[in-house]
Write a protein that holds these residues in place. Sequence first.
Motif, PDB file in Angstrom:
ATOM      1  N   SER B   9      -4.761  -6.246   8.681  1.00  0.00           N
ATOM      2  CA  SER B   9      -6.091  -6.053   9.326  1.00  0.00           C
ATOM      3  C   SER B   9      -6.058  -6.079  10.873  1.00  0.00           C
ATOM      4  O   SER B   9      -6.754  -5.082  11.410  1.00  0.00           O
ATOM      5  CB  SER B   9      -7.179  -7.018   8.858  1.00  0.00           C
ATOM      6  N   LYS B  10      -5.290  -6.919  11.543  1.00  0.00           N
ATOM      7  CA  LYS B  10      -5.128  -6.542  12.913  1.00  0.00           C
ATOM      8  C   LYS B  10      -4.609  -5.349  13.345  1.00  0.00           C
ATOM      9  O   LYS B  10      -5.038  -4.898  14.366  1.00  0.00           O
ATOM     10  CB  LYS B  10      -4.321  -7.830  13.494  1.00  0.00           C
ATOM     11  N   HIS B  11      -3.827  -4.772  12.624  1.00  0.00           N
ATOM     12  CA  HIS B  11      -3.062  -3.489  12.916  1.00  0.00           C
ATOM     13  C   HIS B  11      -3.439  -2.569  12.103  1.00  0.00           C
ATOM     14  O   HIS B  11      -2.705  -1.507  11.680  1.00  0.00           O
ATOM     15  CB  HIS B  11      -1.564  -3.721  13.054  1.00  0.00           C
ATOM     16  N   ALA B  12      -4.721  -2.509  11.637  1.00  0.00           N
ATOM     17  CA  ALA B  12      -5.261  -1.495  10.702  1.00  0.00           C
ATOM     18  C   ALA B  12      -5.039  -0.272  11.127  1.00  0.00           C
ATOM     19  O   ALA B  12      -4.855   0.847  10.336  1.00  0.00           O
ATOM     20  CB  ALA B  12      -6.775  -1.697  10.425  1.00  0.00           C
ATOM     21  N   ALA B  17      -2.670   4.964   9.843  1.00  0.00           N
ATOM     22  CA  ALA B  17      -1.576   6.134   9.944  1.00  0.00           C
ATOM     23  C   ALA B  17      -0.517   6.224   8.879  1.00  0.00           C
ATOM     24  O   ALA B  17      -0.282   7.225   8.348  1.00  0.00           O
ATOM     25  CB  ALA B  17      -1.242   6.014  11.491  1.00  0.00           C
ATOM     26  N   MET B  18      -0.034   4.935   9.006  1.00  0.00           N
ATOM     27  CA  MET B  18       1.140   4.900   7.832  1.00  0.00           C
ATOM     28  C   MET B  18       0.714   5.328   6.543  1.00  0.00           C
ATOM     29  O   MET B  18       1.371   6.047   5.798  1.00  0.00           O
ATOM     30  CB  MET B  18       1.690   3.467   7.912  1.00  0.00           C
ATOM     31  N   TYR B  19      -0.302   4.803   6.023  1.00  0.00           N
ATOM     32  CA  TYR B  19      -1.001   5.046   4.741  1.00  0.00           C
ATOM     33  C   TYR B  19      -1.106   6.403   4.470  1.00  0.00           C
ATOM     34  O   TYR B  19      -0.768   6.957   3.532  1.00  0.00           O
ATOM     35  CB  TYR B  19      -2.196   4.050   4.680  1.00  0.00           C
ATOM     36  N   MET B  72      -7.939  -1.988   5.484  1.00  0.00           N
ATOM     37  CA  MET B  72      -6.665  -2.409   4.997  1.00  0.00           C
ATOM     38  C   MET B  72      -6.712  -3.886   4.685  1.00  0.00           C
ATOM     39  O   MET B  72      -5.615  -4.491   4.855  1.00  0.00           O
ATOM     40  CB  MET B  72      -5.432  -2.119   6.104  1.00  0.00           C
ATOM     41  N   THR B  73      -7.914  -4.206   4.028  1.00  0.00           N
ATOM     42  CA  THR B  73      -7.998  -5.555   3.755  1.00  0.00           C
ATOM     43  C   THR B  73      -8.487  -5.494   2.361  1.00  0.00           C
ATOM     44  O   THR B  73      -9.516  -5.145   2.054  1.00  0.00           O
ATOM     45  CB  THR B  73      -9.107  -6.467   4.421  1.00  0.00           C
ATOM     46  N   CYS B  74      -7.674  -6.236   1.292  1.00  0.00           N
ATOM     47  CA  CYS B  74      -7.944  -6.208  -0.190  1.00  0.00           C
ATOM     48  C   CYS B  74      -9.328  -6.959  -0.490  1.00  0.00           C
ATOM     49  O   CYS B  74      -9.068  -8.372  -0.274  1.00  0.00           O
ATOM     50  CB  CYS B  74      -6.735  -6.664  -0.938  1.00  0.00           C
ATOM     51  N   PRO B  75     -10.184  -6.524  -0.694  1.00  0.00           N
ATOM     52  CA  PRO B  75     -11.430  -7.182  -1.084  1.00  0.00           C
ATOM     53  C   PRO B  75     -11.480  -8.048  -2.352  1.00  0.00           C
ATOM     54  O   PRO B  75     -12.236  -8.944  -2.384  1.00  0.00           O
ATOM     55  CB  PRO B  75     -12.640  -6.172  -1.158  1.00  0.00           C
ATOM     56  N   MET B  76     -10.402  -7.878  -3.114  1.00  0.00           N
ATOM     57  CA  MET B  76     -10.277  -8.719  -4.219  1.00  0.00           C
ATOM     58  C   MET B  76      -9.907 -10.174  -3.973  1.00  0.00           C
ATOM     59  O   MET B  76      -9.664 -11.022  -4.761  1.00  0.00           O
ATOM     60  CB  MET B  76      -9.349  -8.104  -5.206  1.00  0.00           C
ATOM     61  N   ASN B  77      -9.481 -10.271  -2.642  1.00  0.00           N
ATOM     62  CA  ASN B  77      -9.045 -11.799  -2.249  1.00  0.00           C
ATOM     63  C   ASN B  77     -10.408 -12.349  -2.040  1.00  0.00           C
ATOM     64  O   ASN B  77     -10.384 -13.630  -1.471  1.00  0.00           O
ATOM     65  CB  ASN B  77      -8.464 -11.514  -1.041  1.00  0.00           C
ATOM     66  N   CYS B  78     -11.451 -11.866  -1.828  1.00  0.00           N
ATOM     67  CA  CYS B  78     -12.947 -12.618  -1.818  1.00  0.00           C
ATOM     68  C   CYS B  78     -13.112 -13.178  -2.990  1.00  0.00           C
ATOM     69  O   CYS B  78     -12.889 -12.764  -4.094  1.00  0.00           O
ATOM     70  CB  CYS B  78     -13.830 -11.404  -1.491  1.00  0.00           C
ATOM     71  N   PRO B  79     -13.427 -14.643  -2.829  1.00  0.00           N
ATOM     72  CA  PRO B  79     -13.668 -15.312  -4.098  1.00  0.00           C
ATOM     73  C   PRO B  79     -14.544 -14.915  -5.040  1.00  0.00           C
ATOM     74  O   PRO B  79     -14.731 -14.815  -6.321  1.00  0.00           O
ATOM     75  CB  PRO B  79     -13.947 -16.866  -3.573  1.00  0.00           C
ATOM     76  N   GLU B 115     -10.770  -0.888  14.010  1.00  0.00           N
ATOM     77  CA  GLU B 115      -9.527  -0.512  14.685  1.00  0.00           C
ATOM     78  C   GLU B 115      -9.193   1.062  14.016  1.00  0.00           C
ATOM     79  O   GLU B 115      -8.724   1.616  14.758  1.00  0.00           O
ATOM     80  CB  GLU B 115      -8.391  -1.283  13.981  1.00  0.00           C
ATOM     81  N   MET B 116      -9.763   1.231  12.773  1.00  0.00           N
ATOM     82  CA  MET B 116      -9.287   2.445  12.124  1.00  0.00           C
ATOM     83  C   MET B 116     -10.078   3.642  12.687  1.00  0.00           C
ATOM     84  O   MET B 116     -11.075   3.593  13.382  1.00  0.00           O
ATOM     85  CB  MET B 116      -9.682   2.343  10.726  1.00  0.00           C
TER      86      MET B 116
END
Lengths: 338, 150
Positions: B9-12, B17-19, B72-79, B115-116
């Motif tokens: 997420s810091k280097h989103a 770009a890579m994605y 670039m943060t997976c929301p499924m990690n939100c409880p 960032e994006m």
Amino acid sequence: MVSDESIKINPEYVYHPGNPLPEIEGHVSRGRFERVLKRGEFAVTTELAPPDSADRTEVFHEAAMFDHVVDAINATDGSGANCHMSSVVVCALLAHIGYSPILQISCRDKNRIAIQGDILGAAALGIGNVLALTGDDVSAGDQPEAKRVFDLDSISLLSTIIKMRDESVLLSGRKLTEPPKMFAGSTINPFVPPFKSRVLQMEKKIDAGAQFIQTQYCFDMPMLKAFMSEAVDKGLTERAFILPGVGTLASARTAKWMRSNVPGVHIPDSVIKRLEGAENQKKEGQKICVELMQQVKELEGVSGVHVMAYKQEQYVAEMVKDSGVLGDRKPWAPKNEY
Amino acid sequence: MYKARLFASKHARAYEAMYNASSPIILASLRLVQKLTKGKLDKPITWAEKKIKGFLFDCQMCGNCILSTTGMTCPMNCPKTLRNGPCGGVRANGNCEVKPEMKCVWVEAWRGSREMKHNHKIQEIQFAVNHEHKGSSAWIRLANEDVKAK
Ligand code: SF4
């Protein structure tokens, strides 16, 4: 406690559930709350804590405390992840005597199949308003061992309500013979991070169909001001009715407890200091609430105020009257001499 | 991996770009593979996706990937598995209501999205997860959809 006999229910309402008001062109519901807002009045709403009881008179008793000071009553849905009487049932009881209840639906306890069924049932029982919430996590309540559902989130829930209402279908596409005509809203908490995203988050909810927004407790006026002025700049206050939430704190101790134990409650130190310095902390808490109501009314873009007074419901009427926010308007209440 | 996830997420911007550069290549090769093998390699491909995205983003294999719209943060990690932004319970320090030791996924997502280049994407309404796709490969489904569409 009010006994059942003292609450006379107009048989007309029982047999024709819901607010027996004629439809108005351009209104989605037949409820009083939507009318008050669309007329441009400054609305007052409050919250009813469903009882830990199977006795409906407790619901009527609590609602009667708000007579002539509020335009709509939210019935919380397992607030704080604790079990209480079902919000659908509380709202149905209220709708039957003509109140304008707001059905809170939390995403924590039910999946999309159950929620759609509740929405249909609620509309059939004459409930005209619905509020989509994410809900506190199960770990906040007294049964942390329960399974958390969160099949939908508040925005998916809003999309679901709007689809059912406007397209007259279930999510599966199956047709409804009668759509649920409900005025739909949601909540926002401008007082927690990521702060910069909160106005955009509200915009997203409005895009998803929210017609009114109630906020989390505001104890920090400068923060609310900044939030509202950004909302005005983005034109959001033209697209939805915004009702900031205010509340009363019983003491400095409760305030400290709330800010460390109730998720999402932000109380600045200055408020706690003011309570600590007061001779009568409870009275001071109410005074703060009254001042907040008055300040909310002065803000550009607000359409009303949402008063939350958990376990202090008996002071809501007095506080609303003291604040003068209603002017000389007297919101509807059931006549007890039906 | 939590650390790799925070790094993403810091280097989103770089990840985005890579994605964007790599996903057409990955998709094109997958399309070819799908055409040739007719799904015989689904298992190893799913395994690879799980390993790669699992390491980079703590991917939970919901099968409904929206990484590029969520900083670039997976929301499924939100409880609460929220997919449309933060709940109202985020702590004052930006940590999660449910897991006080973890940064709120949406605080990360918001930072990442700022960032994006396509930072408006976080405003797109995402309907709830299709749980039928859980555990399946989002890559293969995209490739198959393309193959079918042609
Ligand atoms: S605080 Fe953030 S990560 Fe935690 S439940 Fe709420 S949105 Fe999800």
